[in-house]
Design a protein around this motif. Structure first.
Motif: not given
Length: 302
Positions: A183, A185, A259-260
């Protein structure tokens, strides 16, 4: 009435923003170019160009005329290419507007492949952010546009669409490479090398970050080559589309972690203006782009 030479002279003046620069490109005298400009303005009864200290800029009437000029020139070039095609020739020009990340990635390989097969076809490629790409296409400055997340617009005809994965790009020895997906983040604790605000990719990344997150890149740039070069040194991280790092992944120089989720996917469109037909060279190029941009590694669709 304007004839073919005048149309090309006026088009080049509009592109260069200068009679003198246009004359150099056309390899004619500046006085000859100036004469055609003045004759065209006299014929219309209004100025085509606004004379500014930094150069010439199209007036509103000039923009209207330039759209007609470029439509006429493209139509003429299409007919010439078709006639030459009857003689077994493959001459022509393909004009493309695209984004910086695409220009430095797979698009360059596709153009090189096309020119290997059609060495008498020339390319004119302009690079800009999404609004500039869209404007170039709609104003007649190019025949094709290849860009991410183009708006739905009745003036556009999409001839191909692809979905590409966005991901984190880093060195192979980076701590995050133990993951198969990440992610945004997950990457914020590492030094970030990001596209600057002139590139739409930056907005996409920021929209995928948590609402409370503060993104502070250690380097921001509009150069994808710089981004890729810097992240070869761990622990730097950047974000690019999978297609942007084709060669580096083949060479084993970088790692790509998608990215997920569906949010990490971008829509890439190849489009031309809804009115008017493509030149034979552009039509052949569209076919090759369809094949090469659709032929993505399996990991890009996961």
């Amino acid at each position: 009435m304007l004839h073919g030479r005048a149309l090309r002279y006026l088009d080049e003046v509009a592109r260069q923003g200068s009679i003198r620069k246009a004359a150099r490109v056309l390899n004619v005298s500046a006085s000859a170019v100036s004469r055609f400009v003045l004759e065209a303005e006299a014929d219309l009864g209004t100025p085509i160009f606004e004379r500014l200290p930094r150069g010439l800029q199209l007036t509103t009437a000039g923009e209207m005329l330039m759209g007609h000029i470029r439509d006429t020139l493209r139509a003429h070039d299409r007919v010439r290419a078709q006639v030459r095609g009857l003689k077994g020739m493959a001459r022509g020009e393909v004009t493309v507007a695209t984004m910086a990340t695409l220009a430095a990635g797979r698009l360059a390989d596709v153009i090189a492949e096309f020119r290997d097969a059609h060495p008498q076809v020339d390319f004119r490629v302009t690079v800009g952010h999404r609004p500039a790409v869209l404007e170039a296409l709609l104003s007649g400055g190019c025949e094709l546009a290849l860009a991410y997340n183009l708006p739905r617009d009745p003036r556009l005809q999409r001839v191909a669409e692809f979905q590409h994965r966005l991901g984190a790009v880093m060195a192979h020895d980076h701590p995050l490479t133990i993951k198969s997906q990440v992610r945004v983040s997950d990457c914020l604790t590492y030094p970030l090398v990001l596209a600057d605000l002139s590139i739409s990719l930056r907005e996409v990344v920021e929209n995928l970050a948590p609402a409370h997150a503060v993104i502070r890149p250690v380097v921001e740039t509009n150069s994808m080559e710089m981004m890729k070069r810097l992240v070869r040194r761990s622990p730097h991280v950047t974000f690019l589309n999978r297609v942007d790092v084709d060669q580096e992944l083949r060479d084993g120089d970088l790692a790509f972690l998608p990215l997920e989720g569906a949010a990490g996917r971008q829509n890439l469109s190849l489009a031309h203006r809804a009115r008017g037909a493509l030149s034979p060279a552009a039509s052949r190029f569209v076919d090759l782009v369809r094949r090469r941009f659709a032929a993505t590694p399996a990991t890009e669709h996961e």
